[in-house]
Design an enzyme around this catalytic site. Structure first.
Site, PDB file in Angstrom:
ATOM      1  N   GLU A 166       0.792  -1.228   0.000  1.00  0.00           N
ATOM      2  CA  GLU A 166       0.000   0.000   0.000  1.00  0.00           C
ATOM      3  C   GLU A 166       0.828   1.284   0.000  1.00  0.00           C
ATOM      4  OE1 GLU A 166      -2.887  -0.117   3.138  1.00  0.00           O
ATOM      5  OE2 GLU A 166      -3.894  -1.858   2.328  1.00  0.00           O
ATOM      6  N   GLU A 354      -5.603  -8.593   0.889  1.00  0.00           N
ATOM      7  CA  GLU A 354      -6.243  -8.256   2.167  1.00  0.00           C
ATOM      8  C   GLU A 354      -7.715  -7.993   1.914  1.00  0.00           C
ATOM      9  OE1 GLU A 354      -4.589  -5.001   4.481  1.00  0.00           O
ATOM     10  OE2 GLU A 354      -2.548  -5.688   4.080  1.00  0.00           O
TER      11      GLU A 354
HETATM   12  C1  BGC Z   1      -3.131  -2.355   5.920  1.00  0.00           C
HETATM   13  C2  BGC Z   1      -3.132  -3.064   7.250  1.00  0.00           C
HETATM   14  C3  BGC Z   1      -4.277  -2.531   8.096  1.00  0.00           C
HETATM   15  C4  BGC Z   1      -5.563  -2.811   7.381  1.00  0.00           C
HETATM   16  C5  BGC Z   1      -6.808  -2.375   8.123  1.00  0.00           C
HETATM   17  C6  BGC Z   1      -4.476  -2.057   5.354  1.00  0.00           C
HETATM   18  O1  BGC Z   1      -4.526  -0.729   4.959  1.00  0.00           O
HETATM   19  O2  BGC Z   1      -2.288  -3.023   5.011  1.00  0.00           O
HETATM   20  O3  BGC Z   1      -1.887  -2.894   7.838  1.00  0.00           O
HETATM   21  O4  BGC Z   1      -4.276  -3.085   9.381  1.00  0.00           O
HETATM   22  O5  BGC Z   1      -5.580  -2.161   6.153  1.00  0.00           O
HETATM   23  O6  BGC Z   1      -6.830  -0.997   8.287  1.00  0.00           O
END
Ligand code: BGC
Length: 452
Positions: A166, A354
């Site tokens: 990111e 993610e």
């Molecule tokens: C990030 C994580 C973060 C997650 C939830 C992403 O932007 O890679 O490190 O915990 O989102 O906010």
């Protein structure tokens, strides 16, 4: 009833990052990171909480890998803490730092879980920040030296590598709004940080091809994308959405896949937007093997003249469920996003690296269980949306739930829980939540239970 079966070789994983779970950030000779400094500076994080202990994963990694196996996952995305490897960022190598990740990788492989390593998830060595951090052009070389070291150490066992996690958040939070480390708020710095992140990425990908690690492994980058929707179809709102989309979604993808920045960035940053040499853009546009996409929500935007530099304002959508981080639950935007990337950037292999949600969980287990129905529902809907994208021809290869464990949510400290496994921070006890059980059943049935 829709058939939600996923391909046999689909990658089912969970994701975490070093500073958010490991704890013991300065153990065994590690140097301090910008997150260590930022979180130890009063006023920067919720209740001044730090990652000093976090989930104590540095010492409990074997138990955590056992949980991944119990869930039935076949992949794990983690990040490597640069200052554990090079305490000063460059120069002296700390073998004990390498040994930790080597043990972790062996433990994963022993349980048939594929390691997916991210080289940079925000914990820059403090010593490099003292030299300007992402504002210093030399950082691309520093990053490459560190990357080459890791490929030498783990390249015989790790098949998936991401350069950056990111970059948009690194720049937006770290250099523009200042809510994340290193905590700068400077319009002129943000484009420079962006550019050096991308140069570091490009240079590393180029070097990767000449290392032995590339015989076995693949390399890509992970970006967080948020589809932007206009609040109305007025020309002002449509323009606002164009800017918001360029800033968040195309700022990194256009240079990587097409070799230039979106035009809108000049409009957004004005005199703070520099001219970049063509050779930099050529370096950034290295062919990558896959794209990692982190998806959480969409945003509805409208024009707002005072909200600089984008001149847009987010319009909340109370008719939909909001997570505890005030993110609207909107799964169909995930399908749309994956199709958009596929069309615009030539059908790259994609992993959802993610996806997940923070919801309030009961503080204690009831009969040894943690029931989190909203999170179960979030996963059900988003996995269906991912499947819809597959059905529409997107080359989607895998999915990683964020996160394996409740963990340190950066400036928000431990106030937000994203885990599919609950962590009791006073005892470090782990309890698989209903969402973890649900994800496990999705994996075991290769998606079939999503139809039920
Ligand atoms: C990030 C994580 C973060 C997650 C939830 C992403 O932007 O890679 O490190 O915990 O989102 O906010």
């Amino acid at each position: 009833m829709t058939n939600y079966s996923f391909p046999q070789d689909f990658v089912w994983g969970t994701a975490t990052s070093a500073y958010q779970i490991e704890g013991s950030p300065t153990a065994d000779g590690a140097g301090r990171s910008i997150w260590h400094r930022f979180s130890h500076t009063p006023g920067n994080t919720w209740l001044d909480q730090t990652g000093d202990i976090a989930c104590d994963h540095y010492r409990r990694y074997k138990d955590d890998v056992a949980i991944m196996a119990e869930l039935g996952t076949n992949a794990y995305r983690f990040s490597i803490s640069w200052p554990r490897i090079f305490p000063q960022g460059i120069g002296n190598l700390n073998q004990k730092g390498i040994d930790f990740y080597s043990r972790l990788v062996d433990e994963l492989l022993a349980r048939n879980i594929k390691p997916n390593a991210t080289l940079y998830h925000w914990d820059l060595p403090e010593a490099l920040d003292d030299r300007g951090g992402w504002l210093n052009r030399d950082i691309a070389d520093w990053f490459c030296d560190y990357a080459v070291t890791m490929w030498g150490a783990l390249g015989d066992r790790v098949e998936m590598w991401s350069t950056l996690n990111e970059p948009w958040v690194v720049t937006d939070g770290g250099y523009l709004s200042g809510v994340l480390a290193p905590g700068h708020a400077n319009l002129f710095e943000a484009p420079i940080a962006t550019h050096n992140l991308l140069r570091a990425h490009g240079m590393a990908v180029e070097q990767f091809r000449s290392t032995a690690a590339s015989q076995r492994g693949k390399i890509g980058i992970t970006v967080n994308l948020e589809p932007k929707y206009p609040a109305t179809d007025s020309p002002e709102d449509l323009d606002a959405v164009r800017r918001a989309d360029a800033y968040m979604n195309r700022q990194y993808l256009d240079p990587v896949f097409r070799g230039h920045y979106p035009e809108e960035l000049r409009e957004i940053f004005g005199e703070a937007w520099p001219e970049w040499p063509d050779e930099d853009m050529r370096l950034i546009k290295q062919p990558i093997d896959f794209l990692g996409i982190n998806y959480y929500t969409r945003k509805v935007e409208r024009f707002h003249p005072d909200m600089l530099p984008l001149r847009t304002k987010h319009v909340p959508q109370p008719q939909h469920i909001q997570t505890e981080t005030h993110w609207e639950v909107f799964p169909e935007a995930l399908t749309r996003l994956l199709e958009w990337v596929t069309e615009r950037y030539g059908r790259p292999p994609i992993y959802i690296t993610e996806n997940g949600a923070a919801f309030y969980d009961p503080p204690h287990t009831i009969d040894g269980k943690i029931d989190d129905p909203l999170r179960v529902d979030y996963y059900r809907q988003h996995l269906r949306a991912a499947h819809d994208a597959l059905a529409k021809g997107v080359d989607l290869r895998g999915y990683y739930a964020w996160s394996l464990l409740d963990n340190y949510e950066w400036s928000l400290g431990y106030s937000k829980r994203f885990g599919i496994v609950h962590v009791d921070y006073s005892t470090q006890q782990r309890t698989i939540k209903s969402s973890g059980r649900f994800y496990s059943s999705v994996i075991a049935s290769k998606g079939a239970v999503l139809g039920g």
